[in-house]
Design a protein around this motif. Structure first.
Motif, PDB file in Angstrom:
ATOM      1  N   UNK A 244      -8.450  -1.063  -2.577  1.00  0.00           N
ATOM      2  CA  UNK A 244      -7.426  -2.092  -2.798  1.00  0.00           C
ATOM      3  C   UNK A 244      -7.528  -3.196  -1.755  1.00  0.00           C
ATOM      4  N   UNK A 245      -7.698  -2.818  -0.512  1.00  0.00           N
ATOM      5  CA  UNK A 245      -7.825  -3.797   0.572  1.00  0.00           C
ATOM      6  C   UNK A 245      -9.080  -4.641   0.376  1.00  0.00           C
TER       7      UNK A 245
ATOM      8  N   UNK B 291      -2.005   2.158   7.925  1.00  0.00           N
ATOM      9  CA  UNK B 291      -3.434   1.848   7.856  1.00  0.00           C
ATOM     10  C   UNK B 291      -3.685   0.631   6.966  1.00  0.00           C
ATOM     11  N   UNK B 292      -2.990   0.559   5.855  1.00  0.00           N
ATOM     12  CA  UNK B 292      -3.132  -0.591   4.960  1.00  0.00           C
ATOM     13  C   UNK B 292      -2.715  -1.861   5.705  1.00  0.00           C
ATOM     14  N   UNK B 293      -1.571  -1.818   6.371  1.00  0.00           N
ATOM     15  CA  UNK B 293      -1.050  -2.990   7.085  1.00  0.00           C
ATOM     16  C   UNK B 293      -1.989  -3.451   8.196  1.00  0.00           C
ATOM     17  N   UNK B 294      -2.685  -2.526   8.820  1.00  0.00           N
ATOM     18  CA  UNK B 294      -3.655  -2.900   9.856  1.00  0.00           C
ATOM     19  C   UNK B 294      -4.811  -3.696   9.268  1.00  0.00           C
ATOM     20  N   UNK B 295      -5.212  -3.345   8.074  1.00  0.00           N
ATOM     21  CA  UNK B 295      -6.362  -4.003   7.443  1.00  0.00           C
ATOM     22  C   UNK B 295      -5.979  -5.189   6.567  1.00  0.00           C
ATOM     23  N   UNK B 296      -4.731  -5.188   6.069  1.00  0.00           N
ATOM     24  CA  UNK B 296      -4.242  -6.286   5.236  1.00  0.00           C
ATOM     25  C   UNK B 296      -2.758  -6.477   5.560  1.00  0.00           C
ATOM     26  N   UNK B 297      -2.459  -7.296   6.567  1.00  0.00           N
ATOM     27  CA  UNK B 297      -1.084  -7.397   7.077  1.00  0.00           C
ATOM     28  C   UNK B 297      -0.019  -7.750   6.040  1.00  0.00           C
TER      29      UNK B 297
ATOM     30  N   UNK C 185       3.582   7.150   4.855  1.00  0.00           N
ATOM     31  CA  UNK C 185       3.886   6.241   5.970  1.00  0.00           C
ATOM     32  C   UNK C 185       2.620   5.939   6.767  1.00  0.00           C
ATOM     33  N   UNK C 186       1.808   6.966   6.985  1.00  0.00           N
ATOM     34  CA  UNK C 186       0.548   6.783   7.720  1.00  0.00           C
ATOM     35  C   UNK C 186      -0.398   5.870   6.928  1.00  0.00           C
TER      36      UNK C 186
ATOM     37  N   UNK D  94      -0.440 -11.211  -1.343  1.00  0.00           N
ATOM     38  CA  UNK D  94       0.326 -10.010  -1.028  1.00  0.00           C
ATOM     39  C   UNK D  94      -0.233  -8.834  -1.821  1.00  0.00           C
ATOM     40  N   UNK D  95      -0.428  -7.726  -1.125  1.00  0.00           N
ATOM     41  CA  UNK D  95      -0.969  -6.506  -1.726  1.00  0.00           C
ATOM     42  C   UNK D  95       0.129  -5.447  -1.761  1.00  0.00           C
ATOM     43  N   UNK D  96       0.339  -4.865  -2.935  1.00  0.00           N
ATOM     44  CA  UNK D  96       1.305  -3.784  -3.103  1.00  0.00           C
ATOM     45  C   UNK D  96       0.540  -2.539  -3.548  1.00  0.00           C
ATOM     46  N   UNK D  97       0.658  -1.478  -2.756  1.00  0.00           N
ATOM     47  CA  UNK D  97       0.003  -0.213  -3.060  1.00  0.00           C
ATOM     48  C   UNK D  97       0.989   0.657  -3.840  1.00  0.00           C
ATOM     49  N   UNK D  98       0.580   1.128  -5.019  1.00  0.00           N
ATOM     50  CA  UNK D  98       1.467   1.979  -5.817  1.00  0.00           C
ATOM     51  C   UNK D  98       0.704   3.132  -6.450  1.00  0.00           C
TER      52      UNK D  98
END
Length: 109
Positions: A44-45, A76-82, A71-72, A55-59
């Motif tokens: 996804x990233x 990790x997603x936020x680190x690679x795609x804020x 949460x983890x 904006x990326x939404x993971x579902x």
């Protein structure tokens, strides 16, 4: 990366992506999920970056993943795609026409 997916996602304001698994789960030697019709947050990233998504939404989370695990993954997603977020029960997004300010609207679960 699949060129058709990149074409559909190109310059999207929001990409909502089915990322049920991690790469480790997806490609696991003994219990591979390849061909199950789902993807990974890492993919996804990659798609979001390559397609210039805002904006990326993971579902579509695996029901075997607990809140701590998700949460983890979210971190990790936020680190690679804020500019990303993890979908959760009760979450809603308000999408407005271009030029208007859009805000995330959350409902209580």
């Amino acid at each position: 990366l699949d060129e058709n997916v990149l074409y559909l996602a190109r310059d999207a304001e929001v990409l909502i992506y089915d990322a049920t698994y991690t790469d480790e789960e997806y490609y696991a030697e003994k219990s591979s999920r390849v061909g199950w019709g789902h993807s990974t947050w890492q993919e996804a990233v990659k798609v979001a970056k390559a397609a210039n998504v805002k904006k990326l939404v993971i579902f579509h989370h695996d029901p075997l993943h607990n809140d701590e695990f998700l949460d983890k993954v979210g971190e990790q997603v936020a680190q690679r795609f804020p500019n990303s977020l993890m979908a959760r029960e009760g979450l809603s997004l308000q999408l407005l026409p271009p030029g208007e300010i859009s805000e995330e609207v959350g409902a209580s679960a």
